[in-house]
Design a protein around this motif. Sequence first.
Motif, mmCIF file in Angstrom:
data_model
loop_
_atom_site.group_PDB
_atom_site.id
_atom_site.type_symbol
_atom_site.label_atom_id
_atom_site.label_comp_id
_atom_site.label_asym_id
_atom_site.label_seq_id
_atom_site.Cartn_x
_atom_site.Cartn_y
_atom_site.Cartn_z
ATOM 1 N N HIS A 1 29.644 44.530 37.924
ATOM 2 C CA HIS A 1 29.770 43.682 36.749
ATOM 3 C C HIS A 1 31.153 43.097 36.824
ATOM 4 C CE1 HIS A 1 32.284 46.890 35.123
ATOM 5 N NE2 HIS A 1 31.388 47.692 35.647
ATOM 6 N N PRO A 2 31.359 41.975 36.187
ATOM 7 C CA PRO A 2 32.695 41.393 36.303
ATOM 8 C C PRO A 2 33.736 42.329 35.721
ATOM 9 C CG PRO A 2 31.316 40.132 34.779
ATOM 10 C CD PRO A 2 30.443 41.163 35.406
ATOM 11 N N GLY B 1 35.475 34.980 44.074
ATOM 12 C CA GLY B 1 36.760 35.656 43.947
ATOM 13 C C GLY B 1 36.922 36.504 42.701
ATOM 14 N N GLU B 2 36.310 36.078 41.605
ATOM 15 C CA GLU B 2 36.493 36.814 40.346
ATOM 16 C C GLU B 2 35.539 37.990 40.218
ATOM 17 O OE1 GLU B 2 38.840 36.235 38.106
ATOM 18 O OE2 GLU B 2 39.632 34.578 39.287
ATOM 19 N N GLU B 3 34.554 38.044 41.115
ATOM 20 C CA GLU B 3 33.558 39.112 40.984
ATOM 21 C C GLU B 3 34.094 40.435 41.502
ATOM 22 O OE1 GLU B 3 29.485 38.457 42.387
ATOM 23 O OE2 GLU B 3 29.798 36.352 41.877
ATOM 24 N N SER B 4 33.524 41.516 40.980
ATOM 25 C CA SER B 4 33.916 42.844 41.447
ATOM 26 C C SER B 4 33.415 43.047 42.872
ATOM 27 C CB SER B 4 33.293 43.899 40.539
ATOM 28 O OG SER B 4 33.393 45.166 41.138
ATOM 29 N N VAL B 5 34.201 43.749 43.664
ATOM 30 C CA VAL B 5 33.742 44.020 45.029
ATOM 31 C C VAL B 5 32.480 44.878 45.029
ATOM 32 C CG1 VAL B 5 35.984 43.805 46.165
ATOM 33 C CG2 VAL B 5 35.310 45.990 45.210
ATOM 34 N N LEU B 6 32.257 45.601 43.917
ATOM 35 C CA LEU B 6 31.051 46.427 43.855
ATOM 36 C C LEU B 6 29.801 45.570 43.739
ATOM 37 C CD1 LEU B 6 32.273 49.232 41.435
ATOM 38 C CD2 LEU B 6 32.230 49.237 43.923
ATOM 39 N N ALA B 7 29.981 44.299 43.358
ATOM 40 C CA ALA B 7 28.832 43.416 43.189
ATOM 41 C C ALA B 7 28.417 42.768 44.507
ATOM 42 C CB ALA B 7 29.158 42.329 42.166
ATOM 43 N N ASN C 1 35.139 51.430 46.856
ATOM 44 C CA ASN C 1 34.299 51.684 45.677
ATOM 45 C C ASN C 1 35.106 51.694 44.391
ATOM 46 O OD1 ASN C 1 35.518 54.045 46.454
ATOM 47 N ND2 ASN C 1 33.643 54.901 47.274
ATOM 48 N N GLU C 2 36.223 50.998 44.415
ATOM 49 C CA GLU C 2 36.958 50.800 43.176
ATOM 50 C C GLU C 2 36.491 49.474 42.582
ATOM 51 O OE1 GLU C 2 39.473 52.665 41.694
ATOM 52 O OE2 GLU C 2 38.998 54.249 43.109
ATOM 53 N N ASP C 3 36.464 49.453 41.276
ATOM 54 C CA ASP C 3 35.947 48.290 40.577
ATOM 55 C C ASP C 3 37.050 47.225 40.458
ATOM 56 O OD1 ASP C 3 34.450 46.611 39.102
ATOM 57 O OD2 ASP C 3 34.457 47.815 37.280
ATOM 58 N N ARG D 1 40.961 54.116 33.256
ATOM 59 C CA ARG D 1 40.160 53.459 34.297
ATOM 60 C C ARG D 1 38.877 52.895 33.716
ATOM 61 N NH1 ARG D 1 42.042 57.446 38.288
ATOM 62 N NH2 ARG D 1 40.536 58.877 37.416
ATOM 63 N N ARG D 2 38.327 53.637 32.773
ATOM 64 C CA ARG D 2 37.087 53.198 32.144
ATOM 65 C C ARG D 2 37.318 51.916 31.332
ATOM 66 N NH1 ARG D 2 32.310 52.491 31.212
ATOM 67 N NH2 ARG D 2 31.248 52.921 29.261
ATOM 68 N N TRP D 3 38.462 51.864 30.698
ATOM 69 C CA TRP D 3 38.670 50.813 29.711
ATOM 70 C C TRP D 3 39.431 49.626 30.270
ATOM 71 C CZ3 TRP D 3 41.646 49.691 24.838
ATOM 72 C CH2 TRP D 3 40.780 49.225 23.853
ATOM 73 N N LEU D 4 40.340 49.874 31.175
ATOM 74 C CA LEU D 4 41.219 48.804 31.641
ATOM 75 C C LEU D 4 41.059 48.504 33.126
ATOM 76 C CD1 LEU D 4 44.505 49.801 29.791
ATOM 77 C CD2 LEU D 4 42.958 47.959 29.181
ATOM 78 N N GLY D 5 40.124 49.182 33.794
ATOM 79 C CA GLY D 5 39.929 48.902 35.210
ATOM 80 C C GLY D 5 40.771 49.800 36.082
ATOM 81 N N THR D 6 40.753 49.531 37.387
ATOM 82 C CA THR D 6 41.305 50.498 38.318
ATOM 83 C C THR D 6 42.577 50.031 39.001
ATOM 84 O OG1 THR D 6 39.845 49.581 39.971
ATOM 85 C CG2 THR D 6 39.079 51.543 38.846
#
Lengths: 370, 446
Positions: A5-6, B140-146, B96-98, A302-307
Motif C-alpha cells: 500500500h502506499p 517511485g512513490e509506491e512501496s517496494v512491497l507493492a 521487506n521494509e515498507d 513503525r506502524r504509524w510513521l513507516g520504517t
Amino acid sequence: MVAGHPPPARGRLVRRLALLVGATVAVGFGSVLLLLGGGLVPATVQIPFRATLQILLHQLSLGRLFPQPCAGTAALPSQCASWTAIVWKLTLPEVLLAMIVGAGLGISGATLQGIFRNPLVDPYLLGIATGGSLGVAVVEVYGILPARAYLLDPAAAFVGGVATGLAVLLAARGRSTSVETLLLAGVAISYLLSGVLSLVLLYNPVRAEQLTSWLLGGLLSGYWPSDTVAFALVLVLGGLLGLYGRELNLLQLGPEVAQSAGVDARRVRVEVLLLASLLTAGVVAFTGVIGFVGLVSPHIVRRWLGTDYRLVVPASGVVGALFLVAANDAASLSFPHSVLPVGIFTALAGVPFFLVLLYRHRRRSFGGGP
Amino acid sequence: MRGERAATVALSCEAVSVAFNGRAALTEVDLEVPSGQLVALAGPNGSGKTTLLRSALGLVDGLRGRVSLLGEPLDSLSIRDRALRVAWVPQQESLNEDVPLNRYLLYGRYAHNGPFGREDAEDLAAVERILEQIGLADRGEESVLALSGGERQRAVLGRALAQGAPLLLLDEPTSHLDLGHQLDLLERVRSLVRAERVTVVAALHDLNLAARFADRIVVLFHGHKVADGPPEAVLSPELLARVWGVDAELRRDPASGLPYLFPRRLLAAPSPVAARFGPVHVVGGGGAASRYLRALADAGFELTVGALHLLDSDAETAEALSLPTAVELPFAPLGRAARQRHRELLGAARAIVVSPFAVGPTNLANLEDPLAFVGGRPTFLVREPPIAARDFAGGAASSLYARFLKEGAREVSGPEELVAELTRALGGSVRAPAPAATDPAGARDR
C-alpha cells in the motif's frame, strides 16, 4: 507479506509527528494537574486544579504570570508555599523524569532493534538491568559511601550497568557479533550476576526494599538535579544515535548489502551498541528497570510513521516519553493510595497492547533474523 | 603506463584463495576484467561463484591473493571508497521494509551523501534517471512491497546502480524470474554496459543466457577456474560433461549464430581433477598400461588410451573404465585408421603417459606417433622394466625412447609417482587458460 500500500506521504508524516509531539507535551502537562488534583497522589495534601495550573504558569513565566499563584483558591497564604514546592519540586520533576527516561528507552530500543533487525531486542540486551541491580545492591547493602546522596544509587546503577554491558560485549566479541551470541552472553552473565546478587541479599535480608524498588522500576521520583543529568544524557546520546538513521536503513537490507553500499556495518554495530547501552544504563539508573517501553515504542512508530529510521529513532523517543508518562499517570490513578512501581504498570499495560499489535501484524514480516 | 593500464582494468584478482573452516572455496583464481566487459561467471552450485564476487567486494575474511578495483588494491580502499567503485546485487536482498521505491533507491546513494546525509539535487536526479532505466518511472512513490518479483529484482538492480559505481557485480540476478523477466533484466544490464561503459560480472546459472549476453564466460569448478574465454570458445559438450556432468548437444542459433546447449541426460558425477586438468593420454599395449590406467582413474583423471589391439588386456581395462581409445585388429600392424584416431586422442590430451609396453614391429608406431605431441605437453615415461629389455624392434624402440627424453619427457617409477608428478605438472599449468579458449579479453570489442 501484506499487499503493498502506499507508504504515508510526507505531509501526513509531518502531521502525525507534530500530533505525537503535541500529545506528549499535553499529556505531560496534564499529568501534573491530574496527579495532584482530586486526591490522586498519595499525599496528605490535595491541590486544586486551578492552583496547580497557576503555580505552574507562575514558575514557568519566572513569576511574571499570576504573581499570587494561589489567588482565587481556598489556600491560606502559608499553604501556598508548600503547594508550590509540591507542584514545582516534586510533581513536575517526576513527570519530566518519566518523559526523559521514556524517551531514552525508546531511542535505545529503536536503534538496537535496527542494528539487529530483530523486533524482539530490548534495551536490556546486554544485561544492563542485572548489572545495575548489583550496583544498587552493593551500595545499599554495604553503604560504601557514608554520605547518602540522591545521586549515589543512580551512579552505582550506572556503573554496574555499563560494566556489565562492556563485559557482555567482550565475552561475545568475535569476527561477526550476531544477536544470538550477544543474547546468550548477556543471559549467561546476567545469571552469574543474579547469583552474586542473591548471595548478597541472602546475607543482608533487611536492606532489600530499595533494591526491590529499583528492580521493579519504582524509583520514579524526580529531583531537578537528576532530571538535568538524565536530560543531558538523552540529549547527547540520543542525539548521537539519531545520526545513524541512514546506516540503520541500509542495515535492514542485510549487513553485507549495507557494507557494499558504503556502510561500515561492524563499526556502526559496535558504536550503536555502546551508545544505546550507555543511554539505557544512564536513564534507568534514576528509575530502576522499566520494561516494555523500549521494546514497544519502536513498533508503534513503525506502524504509524513507516520504517525510515531517520524518523523512527527520534519518534520512538517521543512515543517512549508519552508511553511512560501515561503509564505513570495510570499507575497513580489505578492505585491512588499506594506507590505502585511504574515498571510493573508498563508490563501490565504494555503486554496486552503488545500482544494485540503482534496479532494484527502476524502476517507482516519485520525482516529476517540478524 | 601503469596508470593507463590500471584505468582499463575494472577488476583484477590475482591468485585469490579462500577457505571456510579449512575447506577450500576458491583456489588460486586469477581473473582480470577489462572495463566495459560483461563477464558471466558460470559453474555448478558450490563452485565458488558467489565467493569470488564476495571477495571482490571485500566481504570475505581470510582471503589470500590480491584483489584490485580499478587498479587500487582492495585493502587500501575504505568501505566508502569501495562502494564508489563496485556495487552488488546479492542473491537475496531482504527487501521487506515498507519504503517507497524512490526512497529505497536513495539508500544506494549513501556513499555520495554528505556527513549528515542530506540528499542533494544530484542524488534526486540520479534516482529519477534510474527509475527510467529500470522501467519503473511512474512507480517511485509506491512501496517496494507493492512490486512484483520481476520489478523487485529490477529495483534491487536500481539500488545498486544508484551507487554510480563503474563495476557492477550480480549474483544470480535472474534465478527467481520468469523467462520474460530474465531477458528483460539482462537486456537492461547489457545496454548499461553498452551505453555507460559499466563493467559487469554476473554469476549466471543459465549457460544459454550467458552465451547470449556475455562477452566472456569464466567457468569455476570446485573453486578452480577451469575455462575462460568468449562463449563460443568456452561452451562445448566436453565442458558440460566434465564440469556439470551433463551430456549436452551444442547447437547454433541460425539467426544469431550464438551457441546454445541442449542438455540430454545426466552423466556420472564429474571429477574435480578431470575438470581441472582435462584428458591425459596413456599409450599402452599387452596389459602394461592397466595398473597405470586404474591408478589415474582412481585419482580422478580423465583418460584416453591408444593404440590398442582388440582383445589385448589393456583394451579390456579401457572398456571396463569406458575410456575413449584407438583400436586395431589383433596381431595386425597398426593401420592408418587406428593411427589417425590415436593422433586425435594425443592432440586432445593435456599430458601423455607412455606405459612400459613391449615394443615390436606391429606396434612401433605407438612410440613414433606420440613423439610428435611431446612439445608443450607434460610427458612421462615409465622407467621399469628398462626399454632395452622390452625392445623387440631391433633397437628402434630404444632410440625412440631416447628421443622422448631429449624432447623433455621425464621418467617415473610406479603409479604413485606418476600420479604425483602428473598432478604437479598439470597443477602448475592449470592457471594458464585452457587451450580451447586462450583469449579472455578478445571478446572486448564484440
